[in-house]
Scaffold this motif. Structure first.
Motif, PDB file in Angstrom:
ATOM      1  N   ARG A 251       0.885  -1.266  -0.034  1.00 31.86           N
ATOM      2  CA  ARG A 251       0.006  -0.176  -0.243  1.00 31.86           C
ATOM      3  C   ARG A 251       0.753   1.189   0.010  1.00 31.86           C
ATOM      4  NH1 ARG A 251      -3.953   3.704  -0.637  1.00 31.86           N
ATOM      5  NH2 ARG A 251      -4.547   4.768   1.458  1.00 31.86           N
ATOM      6  N   ALA A 252       1.774   1.314   0.846  1.00 31.09           N
ATOM      7  CA  ALA A 252       2.650   2.581   0.780  1.00 31.09           C
ATOM      8  C   ALA A 252       3.398   2.630  -0.508  1.00 31.09           C
ATOM      9  CB  ALA A 252       3.826   2.236   2.107  1.00 31.09           C
ATOM     10  N   LEU A 253       3.947   1.662  -1.215  1.00 37.94           N
ATOM     11  CA  LEU A 253       4.632   1.382  -2.245  1.00 37.94           C
ATOM     12  C   LEU A 253       3.831   2.165  -3.529  1.00 37.94           C
ATOM     13  CD1 LEU A 253       6.636  -1.871  -2.443  1.00 37.94           C
ATOM     14  CD2 LEU A 253       7.714   0.486  -2.467  1.00 37.94           C
ATOM     15  N   SER A 254       2.572   1.826  -3.422  1.00 37.56           N
ATOM     16  CA  SER A 254       1.338   2.377  -4.304  1.00 37.56           C
ATOM     17  C   SER A 254       1.076   3.608  -4.523  1.00 37.56           C
ATOM     18  CB  SER A 254       0.150   1.685  -4.094  1.00 37.56           C
ATOM     19  OG  SER A 254      -0.682   2.318  -3.047  1.00 37.56           O
ATOM     20  N   PHE A 255       1.843   4.522  -3.496  1.00 38.32           N
ATOM     21  CA  PHE A 255       1.898   6.064  -3.233  1.00 38.32           C
ATOM     22  C   PHE A 255       2.298   6.664  -4.770  1.00 38.32           C
ATOM     23  CE2 PHE A 255       3.796  10.198  -2.959  1.00 38.32           C
ATOM     24  CZ  PHE A 255       2.939  10.778  -2.087  1.00 38.32           C
ATOM     25  N   ASN A 256       3.431   5.878  -5.418  1.00 34.05           N
ATOM     26  CA  ASN A 256       3.707   6.263  -6.626  1.00 34.05           C
ATOM     27  C   ASN A 256       2.657   6.013  -7.857  1.00 34.05           C
ATOM     28  OD1 ASN A 256       5.275   6.771  -8.815  1.00 34.05           O
ATOM     29  ND2 ASN A 256       7.167   5.919  -8.309  1.00 34.05           N
ATOM     30  N   GLY A 257       1.757   6.712  -8.064  1.00 30.35           N
ATOM     31  CA  GLY A 257       0.680   6.423  -8.991  1.00 30.35           C
ATOM     32  C   GLY A 257      -0.611   6.520  -8.563  1.00 30.35           C
ATOM     33  N   LEU A 258      -0.581   6.625  -7.127  1.00 23.84           N
ATOM     34  CA  LEU A 258      -1.828   6.622  -6.313  1.00 23.84           C
ATOM     35  C   LEU A 258      -1.741   7.523  -5.155  1.00 23.84           C
ATOM     36  CD1 LEU A 258      -3.129   2.980  -6.885  1.00 23.84           C
ATOM     37  CD2 LEU A 258      -4.336   4.868  -7.480  1.00 23.84           C
ATOM     38  N   ALA A 259      -1.035   8.306  -5.425  1.00 28.18           N
ATOM     39  CA  ALA A 259      -1.078   9.212  -4.059  1.00 28.18           C
ATOM     40  C   ALA A 259      -2.114   9.894  -3.442  1.00 28.18           C
ATOM     41  CB  ALA A 259       0.007  10.543  -4.326  1.00 28.18           C
ATOM     42  N   ASN A 260      -3.127  10.258  -4.379  1.00 25.09           N
ATOM     43  CA  ASN A 260      -4.320  10.744  -4.006  1.00 25.09           C
ATOM     44  C   ASN A 260      -5.388   9.464  -3.470  1.00 25.09           C
ATOM     45  OD1 ASN A 260      -3.481  13.293  -4.323  1.00 25.09           O
ATOM     46  ND2 ASN A 260      -3.829  12.884  -6.411  1.00 25.09           N
ATOM     47  N   ALA A 261      -4.954   8.416  -3.400  1.00 20.97           N
ATOM     48  CA  ALA A 261      -5.838   7.240  -2.750  1.00 20.97           C
ATOM     49  C   ALA A 261      -5.834   7.497  -1.531  1.00 20.97           C
ATOM     50  CB  ALA A 261      -5.460   5.876  -3.440  1.00 20.97           C
ATOM     51  N   GLN A 262      -6.532   8.355  -0.877  1.00 21.83           N
ATOM     52  CA  GLN A 262      -6.016   8.616   0.458  1.00 21.83           C
ATOM     53  C   GLN A 262      -6.764   7.992   1.751  1.00 21.83           C
ATOM     54  OE1 GLN A 262      -4.215  10.883   1.712  1.00 21.83           O
ATOM     55  NE2 GLN A 262      -3.763  12.259  -0.052  1.00 21.83           N
ATOM     56  N   MET A 263      -7.924   7.267   1.515  1.00 23.55           N
ATOM     57  CA  MET A 263      -8.644   6.519   2.548  1.00 23.55           C
ATOM     58  C   MET A 263      -9.138   5.236   2.324  1.00 23.55           C
ATOM     59  SD  MET A 263     -10.723   9.376   4.840  1.00 23.55           S
ATOM     60  CE  MET A 263     -10.136   8.653   6.413  1.00 23.55           C
ATOM     61  N   VAL A 264      -8.625   4.217   2.812  1.00 25.70           N
ATOM     62  CA  VAL A 264      -9.157   2.655   2.753  1.00 25.70           C
ATOM     63  C   VAL A 264     -10.524   2.618   3.437  1.00 25.70           C
ATOM     64  CG1 VAL A 264      -8.894   0.452   2.910  1.00 25.70           C
ATOM     65  CG2 VAL A 264      -6.701   1.909   2.518  1.00 25.70           C
ATOM     66  N   VAL A 265     -11.456   2.286   2.819  1.00 25.54           N
ATOM     67  CA  VAL A 265     -12.913   2.380   3.200  1.00 25.54           C
ATOM     68  C   VAL A 265     -13.532   0.943   3.226  1.00 25.54           C
ATOM     69  CG1 VAL A 265     -13.447   4.960   3.131  1.00 25.54           C
ATOM     70  CG2 VAL A 265     -13.891   3.270   1.155  1.00 25.54           C
ATOM     71  N   ALA A 266     -12.813  -0.022   2.371  1.00 21.50           N
ATOM     72  CA  ALA A 266     -13.700  -1.339   2.238  1.00 21.50           C
ATOM     73  C   ALA A 266     -12.529  -2.330   1.584  1.00 21.50           C
ATOM     74  CB  ALA A 266     -14.863  -1.307   1.321  1.00 21.50           C
ATOM     75  N   LEU A 267     -12.606  -3.605   2.344  1.00 21.48           N
ATOM     76  CA  LEU A 267     -11.779  -4.362   1.843  1.00 21.48           C
ATOM     77  C   LEU A 267     -12.736  -5.871   1.289  1.00 21.48           C
ATOM     78  CD1 LEU A 267      -9.059  -6.121   1.624  1.00 21.48           C
ATOM     79  CD2 LEU A 267      -9.309  -6.752   4.235  1.00 21.48           C
ATOM     80  N   ASN A 268     -12.561  -5.975  -0.217  1.00 20.42           N
ATOM     81  CA  ASN A 268     -13.556  -6.959  -0.860  1.00 20.42           C
ATOM     82  C   ASN A 268     -12.925  -8.394  -0.722  1.00 20.42           C
ATOM     83  OD1 ASN A 268     -15.092  -4.548  -1.811  1.00 20.42           O
ATOM     84  ND2 ASN A 268     -13.480  -4.007  -2.996  1.00 20.42           N
ATOM     85  N   GLY A 269     -11.762  -8.442  -0.726  1.00 21.72           N
ATOM     86  CA  GLY A 269     -11.042  -9.776  -0.650  1.00 21.72           C
ATOM     87  C   GLY A 269      -9.583  -9.747  -0.722  1.00 21.72           C
ATOM     88  N   GLY A 270      -8.908 -10.663  -0.248  1.00 15.50           N
ATOM     89  CA  GLY A 270      -7.562 -10.873  -0.386  1.00 15.50           C
ATOM     90  C   GLY A 270      -6.921 -12.289  -0.202  1.00 15.50           C
ATOM     91  N   ALA A 271      -5.843 -12.399  -0.648  1.00 14.46           N
ATOM     92  CA  ALA A 271      -5.338 -13.745  -0.565  1.00 14.46           C
ATOM     93  C   ALA A 271      -3.703 -13.522  -0.376  1.00 14.46           C
ATOM     94  CB  ALA A 271      -5.436 -14.628  -1.563  1.00 14.46           C
ATOM     95  N   HIS A 272      -3.050 -14.188   0.669  1.00 13.11           N
ATOM     96  CA  HIS A 272      -1.735 -14.133   0.566  1.00 13.11           C
ATOM     97  C   HIS A 272      -1.268 -15.380  -0.190  1.00 13.11           C
ATOM     98  CE1 HIS A 272      -1.653 -11.084   3.885  1.00 13.11           C
ATOM     99  NE2 HIS A 272      -2.520 -11.582   4.350  1.00 13.11           N
ATOM    100  N   ALA A 273      -0.888 -15.097  -1.311  1.00 12.19           N
ATOM    101  CA  ALA A 273      -0.856 -16.184  -2.374  1.00 12.19           C
ATOM    102  C   ALA A 273       0.617 -16.955  -1.961  1.00 12.19           C
ATOM    103  CB  ALA A 273      -0.515 -15.409  -3.962  1.00 12.19           C
ATOM    104  N   ASN A 274       1.509 -16.498  -1.590  1.00 12.90           N
ATOM    105  CA  ASN A 274       2.680 -17.213  -1.391  1.00 12.90           C
ATOM    106  C   ASN A 274       3.658 -16.573  -0.180  1.00 12.90           C
ATOM    107  OD1 ASN A 274       3.372 -19.343  -3.680  1.00 12.90           O
ATOM    108  ND2 ASN A 274       2.908 -17.361  -4.934  1.00 12.90           N
TER     109      ASN A 274
END
Length: 342
Positions: free
Chosen positions: A253-276
């Motif tokens: 999420r921190a690395l995604s600042f480069n390209g998504l600096a204005n994605a300011q607030m996380v409001v929902a988690l739809n799904g996720g997988a720790h793939a490896n």
């Protein structure tokens, strides 16, 4: 016996409500340490003045830091004897967390399924983080594979919860007072607005960070996460300490600042997988895909649904191979909603 060996699969009962121990009061130091652990640069979380210009009383704790704090409370009761944390769904951030707030957590067992080998089973829980006023600030579902203590224990009736594939945009909660009409793009770091992102667009975040042994253990201790696989080198046959999955989430999420600096607030988690699995010495990189856009009723505020993928290398935008199995370099596949200026 006064010590706690943790729960095993046969110890869970459908519908059981578990109140987790040790509430935690958040301080400004928590926010500063989070920013020391990750290259987090979101303006809304870094500056009280920026947050006030967006209608909030001060800079809140990073949304993922609040998630980790609540998650950590659940570990002794839910995943101390887990084989793996399998996934997330229906996550919603319902109110910001500010320095001075005290968070506690409770979980409800909503699903059980013994595995065919009879040695473990999957437990589904819905967890809620509650502040000192009794307000639920976030909730999410996760499911974990947990060992059995007694292999002869009777298997429970299989109950698999019916989980939504994504949180509907209409159910997103925008913090009270949030207003992006006067948003300062220069201070935020990038000019890109809600309308600049198109569904299907992919963004390579370019940068990478090598995970060190000490930092991931410091982070996991910060959240009071006691899972043995993160600290005890004798717990795994290979002698390696597993990096806490939340550490990978926050790093990506921190690395995604480069390209998504204005994605300011996380409001929902739809799904996720720790793939490896991720281990010390791994260099984490990240890319994102825009999945959807939605308007909100808040002034100047839009929502983006994003896929965030963390990798240990490989070609950007590669995810799965034949048969739909994640490629070996994919560490995380996360689907979430964020708030951005319109």
């Amino acid at each position: 016996m006064k010590t706690n060996p943790g729960r095993f699969f046969e110890d869970y009962k459908l519908g059981e409500v578990i109140s987790h121990a040790v509430p935690r009061t958040v301080s400004g130091g928590e926010r500063a340490l989070y920013h020391a652990l990750y290259p987090a640069r979101g303006a809304l979380y870094s500056s009280d003045e920026f947050a006030r210009s967006c209608g909030l009383p001060q800079a809140p704790l990073d949304d993922l830091a609040a998630f980790h704090l609540v998650f950590g409370k659940t570990v002794p009761d839910i995943s101390l004897n887990a084989v793996a944390n399998l996934g997330y769904a229906e996550g919603r951030w319902l109110a910001p967390v500010y320095p001075g707030d005290t968070l506690a957590a409770r979980s409800t067992v909503i699903g059980l399924k013994q595995n065919s080998n009879g040695k473990s089973g999957v437990v589904w829980v819905k967890t809620e983080g509650v502040n000192q006023r009794g307000e639920v600030v976030l909730s999410y579902v996760r499911w974990v594979m947990v060992r059995k203590r007694d292999l002869d224990a009777e298997a429970p009736m299989t109950t698999i919860p019916d989980l939504a594939p994504a949180v509907p945009a209409s159910d997103l909660v925008v913090p009270e007072g949030l207003d992006f009409t006067g948003y300062d793009f220069t201070l935020a770091g990038e000019p890109h607005r809600w309308g600049d992102y198109e569904p299907g667009e992919r963004i390579d975040h370019v940068d990478g960070v090598t995970v060190e042994e000490a930092e991931h253990m410091l982070a996991t201790r910060l959240w009071q996460n006691t899972a043995k696989v993160h600290f005890d080198a004798t717990f795994r046959p290979d002698g390696q300490r597993l990096i806490y999955g939340g550490h990978v989430i926050s790093m990506a999420r921190a690395l995604s600042f480069n390209g998504l600096a204005n994605a300011q607030m996380v409001v929902a988690l739809n799904g996720g997988a720790h793939a490896n699995p991720c281990f010390s010495g791994t260099t984490v990189k990240a890319w994102s895909e825009v999945l959807d856009r939605a308007e909100t009723a808040a002034p100047g505020v839009g929502a983006l649904r994003l896929r965030l993928v963390a990798t240990s290398g490989g070609e950007p935008f590669t995810l799965k191979g034949e048969g739909g199995k994640y490629l070996p370099h994919v560490l995380l596949d996360l689907d979430y909603w964020v708030l951005v200026p319109r």
